[in-house]
Each structure stands twice: as structure tokens, then as C-alpha cells.
Scaffold this active site. Sequence first.
Site, mmCIF file in Angstrom:
data_model
loop_
_atom_site.group_PDB
_atom_site.id
_atom_site.type_symbol
_atom_site.label_atom_id
_atom_site.label_comp_id
_atom_site.label_asym_id
_atom_site.label_seq_id
_atom_site.Cartn_x
_atom_site.Cartn_y
_atom_site.Cartn_z
ATOM 1 N N CYS A 21 52.072 47.332 40.212
ATOM 2 C CA CYS A 21 51.696 46.379 41.269
ATOM 3 C C CYS A 21 51.597 45.003 40.614
ATOM 4 O O CYS A 21 50.821 44.792 39.692
ATOM 5 C CB CYS A 21 50.360 46.792 41.863
ATOM 6 S SG CYS A 21 49.739 45.620 43.073
ATOM 7 N N CYS A 80 45.439 32.924 46.389
ATOM 8 C CA CYS A 80 46.274 33.026 47.595
ATOM 9 C C CYS A 80 45.705 32.090 48.657
ATOM 10 O O CYS A 80 44.494 31.986 48.822
ATOM 11 C CB CYS A 80 46.287 34.463 48.102
ATOM 12 S SG CYS A 80 47.385 34.678 49.527
HETATM 13 S S1 SF4 Z 1 44.736 36.796 51.224
HETATM 14 FE FE1 SF4 Z 1 46.738 36.717 50.203
HETATM 15 S S2 SF4 Z 1 46.635 38.323 48.633
HETATM 16 FE FE2 SF4 Z 1 44.995 38.746 50.131
HETATM 17 S S3 SF4 Z 1 45.913 40.168 51.611
HETATM 18 FE FE3 SF4 Z 1 46.157 38.073 52.429
HETATM 19 S S4 SF4 Z 1 48.204 37.445 51.718
HETATM 20 FE FE4 SF4 Z 1 47.603 39.222 50.462
#
Ligand code: SF4
Length: 352
Positions: free
Chosen positions: A106, A113
Site C-alpha cells: 500500500c 491530503c
Molecule cells: S482524506 Fe485523502 S487520504 Fe484520506 S480517505 Fe480522503 S482522499 Fe484518501
Amino acid sequence: MSEPLNLKDYATASLRERFAKAGIKPFRADQVAQWLYVRGVEDPLEMTDLDKALREKLSLEWKTSALSLSDLQRSVDGTLKGALMAEDGAMIEAVIIPEGDRRTLCISSQVGCALACSFCATGEMGFTRNLSTAEIVDQFLHMQREMPEGEEISNIVFMGMGEPLLNLPNVIEAVRIFLDQKTFAIASKRITVSTSGVLSKIPVLLEAVPVNLALSLHATTDKVRDVLVPLNKKFPLAAVMLELKNNPMITKRRPVFFEYTLLEGVNDSPEDARRLVGLLRKLPAKLNVIPMNPHPGSTYRKPAEDVIGRFMKVLAKGNFPITLRKSRGSDIDAACGQLAARNRVDALINLQ
Ligand code: SF4
């Protein structure tokens, strides 16, 4: 003098072009890729089938490393979690999950993010920057070195920290490196890129590289998905599903994997399950249901076993394969939602 370029930022075809521009014979790119990815030699001065002048030039003008391994944890169930540090001090994590004869890596695509999904530990960190191609490839190389003798990474999922489709050029180049038959030779059906639904980039990805696509669905209505996956306000559910239905790259041979994190009292009702069956009915879909693993500070909880059972019973009416994920690596905080740097390990076991 300008900052050295990184040899691992380029798939072999791109490196040939780069070399040609720099007055280096293009076929040298193939030799360099062999040294880096097959023989595990990172120092250009040790690439002995290159002439001395080229070795010195590469050593002076190019670099090869991007990450260093800071910490490694092994779970009792065999899950392996590495903390890796970039040259600017940024920390990311990569996880290997053993399952049968598969060893699934992974991998992260960003530091932090920006998408702030409300159930995700990475989302709470905010966004720092995109990872370079070399930083993506180095996650593989470092983690492979830590595997037990005779074991190799067999599958790759872009499900770690970050939204891969918001770092698309670097992700595509890294996928090209992993697909290279002369080096990593990972089969395309063993590489999966997961997205929260960056609609505009889905066709770009699928046209560039023959990977599997996974969609983090998590809800069956815009009202709930707007809260869980705020990107849904920009790319609503119906529009994303329409793209998946119409995209010619998505076929029975190459289905879409859907991830659905089950959250107590939020998306775990029989009505949710019925809507889910309706949403996936006309697609070549495979569904992974992942009961929530709460991380510190999370307000979401895992539903009770009987609620999960009722949900799964309704889902069984759908005509698509469903897998209920078990939690892996929870003793080393490598289970879904427990990591800042990786949050959906449970979703990736058994992909393809
Ligand atoms: S915040 Fe970013 S890393 Fe977390 S689930 Fe959503 S897209 Fe994926």
C-alpha cells in the site's frame, strides 16, 4: 549548479529521451534501470558496464535516492509498516500486507491530503505536497528490502496517504516504472489506483496506464457522501457513477473496486445496503466492505456485528462479488483509519 535530477523520476522511455538531450546514448537508460531496479545498485560509480566518464557524469549530475527508512514495525499477522523520510524531512508510510500467496504494498502518493474525508486520519493532517515519482518508487524498493527471504511484493495499491489522482503525472510515471517488463515487471492487473472520485482525472489515468481503478464510495446519497468525502460536493455521486458506467476502459475483465467503510449509524442501514445494490447493479463492480477501525480522536465507530450481518445480507442480493474485510495490522496501528499515513489497509486485501 542546478539541483541534480533523480534517475528514479523517469520511466525508461522518458530517461532515454532525457539522456538523448544530455548527449548520452539513449540505450544507457536501459542499463541504468537494470542497475537501479534489478541489481539494487544506487551508486552510479558502481554501474560497471557504463564507461568511466558516464559513471562520473551521472554521479555528479544525477542522484538516485529519495527516501530513507526511519522505522519499521511488524505485526503478529505479518503486516509490515515502514515509516519513510524524504530529503525535506517529510514523513510518509508504506505498508505490506501478506494474504495467501499475495504480498500487497500500500503506497502513498502525497504528503498529507487536501480532501479532508471526515473518517480519515490522513485528512486531518491537511496537505503538504505531492510525492515525486522517485519517492513513490523508493517506497517499493525500501519495503521490498525488508521482506523475509524469498518473498516479493506481488501487488501494489495506491491507497496510502493522499489522493493519487491529484498527483497524476508522478503517479502515472511511477506506474510505468512498476509495469516495465525488464525491471519490476508487475502485471497491470496487480496494480490498483484508488480515488475518492476526482471525476475529471479518471479517464486521464485509465487512458495513460492499464491499471485497476478503485473508488472510495462510503455512502449512497449525496447528503451523507458530502460529509464523509467532501470532494462529493464538486463531483457528485451520480456524475462519478455515470463516468464509470460509460468509461470504455472499465470492463468485466477490468472491473471497478468499490470501497465502503461501514460507520455505525451513518451508512450501515438496510436502506443504505439496498441503495448500494442499486448503484452497482449496472457496473462490472467488486465491493469491499470495511467496518470502521476508529483512530484516536475519531467520532465514528464500528457497527455492531448483527448490524454488519444485516447489511451484508441485503448486499448479497446484488449480482457483484462482495468481500467483508477483516482488520489487519491493528497491533502496529496499520489497520484502516488508525494511521496518519495510511488509512485503508483493510480495503486492499484480496484486491483482484
Ligand atoms: S482524506 Fe485523502 S487520504 Fe484520506 S480517505 Fe480522503 S482522499 Fe484518501
